[in-house]
Design a protein around this motif. Structure first.
Motif, PDB file in Angstrom:
ATOM      1  N   GLN A 123       0.832  -1.206   0.000  1.00 26.62           N
ATOM      2  CA  GLN A 123       0.000   0.000   0.000  1.00 26.62           C
ATOM      3  C   GLN A 123       0.866   1.256   0.000  1.00 26.62           C
ATOM      4  O   GLN A 123       0.585   2.215  -0.728  1.00 26.62           O
ATOM      5  CB  GLN A 123      -0.920  -0.010   1.217  1.00 26.62           C
ATOM      6  CG  GLN A 123      -1.996  -1.088   1.180  1.00 26.62           C
ATOM      7  CD  GLN A 123      -2.709  -1.241   2.507  1.00 26.62           C
ATOM      8  OE1 GLN A 123      -2.569  -0.421   3.420  1.00 26.62           O
ATOM      9  NE2 GLN A 123      -3.481  -2.319   2.650  1.00 26.62           N
ATOM     10  N   TRP A 124       1.919   1.258   0.794  1.00 27.67           N
ATOM     11  CA  TRP A 124       2.790   2.427   0.898  1.00 27.67           C
ATOM     12  C   TRP A 124       3.516   2.691  -0.419  1.00 27.67           C
ATOM     13  O   TRP A 124       3.506   3.815  -0.929  1.00 27.67           O
ATOM     14  CB  TRP A 124       3.800   2.214   2.029  1.00 27.67           C
ATOM     15  CG  TRP A 124       4.842   3.285   2.136  1.00 27.67           C
ATOM     16  CD1 TRP A 124       4.635   4.641   2.145  1.00 27.67           C
ATOM     17  CD2 TRP A 124       6.249   3.088   2.219  1.00 27.67           C
ATOM     18  NE1 TRP A 124       5.844   5.296   2.254  1.00 27.67           N
ATOM     19  CE2 TRP A 124       6.843   4.371   2.307  1.00 27.67           C
ATOM     20  CE3 TRP A 124       7.063   1.953   2.265  1.00 27.67           C
ATOM     21  CZ2 TRP A 124       8.226   4.543   2.409  1.00 27.67           C
ATOM     22  CZ3 TRP A 124       8.430   2.119   2.371  1.00 27.67           C
ATOM     23  CH2 TRP A 124       9.001   3.404   2.443  1.00 27.67           C
ATOM     24  N   GLU A 151       3.191   5.768  -3.275  1.00 27.87           N
ATOM     25  CA  GLU A 151       4.361   6.541  -3.702  1.00 27.87           C
ATOM     26  C   GLU A 151       4.577   6.465  -5.212  1.00 27.87           C
ATOM     27  O   GLU A 151       5.545   7.020  -5.734  1.00 27.87           O
ATOM     28  CB  GLU A 151       5.605   6.030  -2.975  1.00 27.87           C
ATOM     29  CG  GLU A 151       5.606   6.244  -1.476  1.00 27.87           C
ATOM     30  CD  GLU A 151       5.756   7.703  -1.117  1.00 27.87           C
ATOM     31  OE1 GLU A 151       6.635   8.374  -1.703  1.00 27.87           O
ATOM     32  OE2 GLU A 151       4.987   8.190  -0.264  1.00 27.87           O
ATOM     33  N   ASP A 160       1.145  -0.999  13.449  1.00 32.13           N
ATOM     34  CA  ASP A 160       1.576   0.275  12.870  1.00 32.13           C
ATOM     35  C   ASP A 160       2.995   0.632  13.293  1.00 32.13           C
ATOM     36  O   ASP A 160       3.752   1.232  12.508  1.00 32.13           O
ATOM     37  CB  ASP A 160       0.608   1.394  13.261  1.00 32.13           C
ATOM     38  CG  ASP A 160      -0.728   1.277  12.553  1.00 32.13           C
ATOM     39  OD1 ASP A 160      -0.807   0.552  11.536  1.00 32.13           O
ATOM     40  OD2 ASP A 160      -1.699   1.908  13.007  1.00 32.13           O
ATOM     41  N   HIS A 168       5.319  -1.346  11.109  1.00 34.52           N
ATOM     42  CA  HIS A 168       5.365  -0.765   9.764  1.00 34.52           C
ATOM     43  C   HIS A 168       6.211   0.496   9.746  1.00 34.52           C
ATOM     44  O   HIS A 168       7.005   0.713   8.806  1.00 34.52           O
ATOM     45  CB  HIS A 168       3.946  -0.444   9.295  1.00 34.52           C
ATOM     46  CG  HIS A 168       3.884   0.204   7.949  1.00 34.52           C
ATOM     47  ND1 HIS A 168       4.384  -0.374   6.809  1.00 34.52           N
ATOM     48  CD2 HIS A 168       3.392   1.431   7.567  1.00 34.52           C
ATOM     49  CE1 HIS A 168       4.201   0.439   5.780  1.00 34.52           C
ATOM     50  NE2 HIS A 168       3.617   1.534   6.209  1.00 34.52           N
ATOM     51  N   ASP A 169       6.093   1.335  10.761  1.00 31.99           N
ATOM     52  CA  ASP A 169       6.884   2.567  10.807  1.00 31.99           C
ATOM     53  C   ASP A 169       8.372   2.260  10.860  1.00 31.99           C
ATOM     54  O   ASP A 169       9.181   2.949  10.208  1.00 31.99           O
ATOM     55  CB  ASP A 169       6.482   3.402  12.032  1.00 31.99           C
ATOM     56  CG  ASP A 169       5.112   4.052  11.876  1.00 31.99           C
ATOM     57  OD1 ASP A 169       4.607   4.107  10.752  1.00 31.99           O
ATOM     58  OD2 ASP A 169       4.551   4.494  12.912  1.00 31.99           O
ATOM     59  N   ARG A 211       9.403   1.092   7.371  1.00 27.36           N
ATOM     60  CA  ARG A 211       9.459   2.225   6.440  1.00 27.36           C
ATOM     61  C   ARG A 211      10.722   3.043   6.656  1.00 27.36           C
ATOM     62  O   ARG A 211      11.391   3.448   5.686  1.00 27.36           O
ATOM     63  CB  ARG A 211       8.235   3.114   6.625  1.00 27.36           C
ATOM     64  CG  ARG A 211       7.007   2.632   5.917  1.00 27.36           C
ATOM     65  CD  ARG A 211       5.866   3.615   6.068  1.00 27.36           C
ATOM     66  NE  ARG A 211       6.200   4.967   5.610  1.00 27.36           N
ATOM     67  CZ  ARG A 211       5.328   5.959   5.522  1.00 27.36           C
ATOM     68  NH1 ARG A 211       4.056   5.752   5.853  1.00 27.36           N
ATOM     69  NH2 ARG A 211       5.696   7.135   5.099  1.00 27.36           N
TER      70      ARG A 211
END
Length: 206
Positions: free
Chosen positions: A26-27, A31, A192, A195-196, A199
């Motif tokens: 999704q990220w 982008e 989350d 995920h952070d 990322r």
């Protein structure tokens, strides 16, 4: 054209690899990147047949035969899916790769880990991920997660706690040996937060 990026997710069953792969897809899509999400075994039609054999075959499979089946799937998968996507400048987000074989067939099945790795390195012509994300979780916690989500266990999921303990220790040893390639994340953290952290590390690869 942006360069291709090869990301692999590793860890025991129940560690949350599928969830984090979805969030990465999704990220990257947001982008503007094209993402190929895939898995081993099972990322190709051939791989689906291999997956059925290695995970759901009734009866024993000799450990060396199991390792060779995974390597055969990997050779075809890399040649037909992964390398072409990377050549197009796409992002490959993959559930399991060579480290899984080293951990599961090497430590779990008590084969020579160096031989297991060598077979897969030959099969993939030495393709190494840009980043390997290890979602680390104690085997007893992973088992509780699986018990709440599974009605059918595959051959590896059904192995005893000692097997999964060896697999986890092997993963952590692999990560310690290659800290530049691995990101180890506590898989008990909120989704989350995991995920952070992923990322943040991925952004350093750009």
């Amino acid at each position: 054209m942006s360069r291709g990026l090869f990301l692999t997710l590793e860890g025991g069953d129940g560690s949350g690899k599928t969830t984090q792969a979805e969030l990465l897809e999704q990220w990257f899509t947001a982008e503007g990147r094209t993402v190929v999400r895939t898995r081993e075994p099972g990322g190709t039609d051939v791989g689906l047949e291999v997956r059925e054999i290695v995970l759901h075959h009734r009866g024993d499979i000799a450990p060396r035969a199991e390792a060779l089946l995974y390597a055969a799937d990997r050779a075809h998968h890399v040649a037909t899916v992964v390398r072409p996507a990377l050549a197009r400048g796409e992002v490959v987000v993959q559930d399991r790769y060579i480290d899984s074989s080293v951990a599961y067939q090497g430590a779990g099945r008590v084969l020579d880990a160096r031989e297991v790795r060598s077979i897969s390195e030959w099969a993939t012509e030495g393709l190494v991920p840009d980043l390997t994300i290890l979602l680390d979780l104690p085997s007893e916690v992973a088992r509780r997660r699986l018990d709440g989500a599974r009605t059918r266990y595959d051959r590896l999921e059904a192995e005893a706690a000692e097997f999964h303990g060896r697999v986890r220790e092997a993963y952590l040893a692999l990560a310690a040996a290659e800290p530049d390639r691995f990101l180890v994340v506590d898989a008990a953290l909120p989704v989350d937060d995991i995920h952070d952290r992923i990322r943040a590390r991925v952004e350093t690869l750009a």
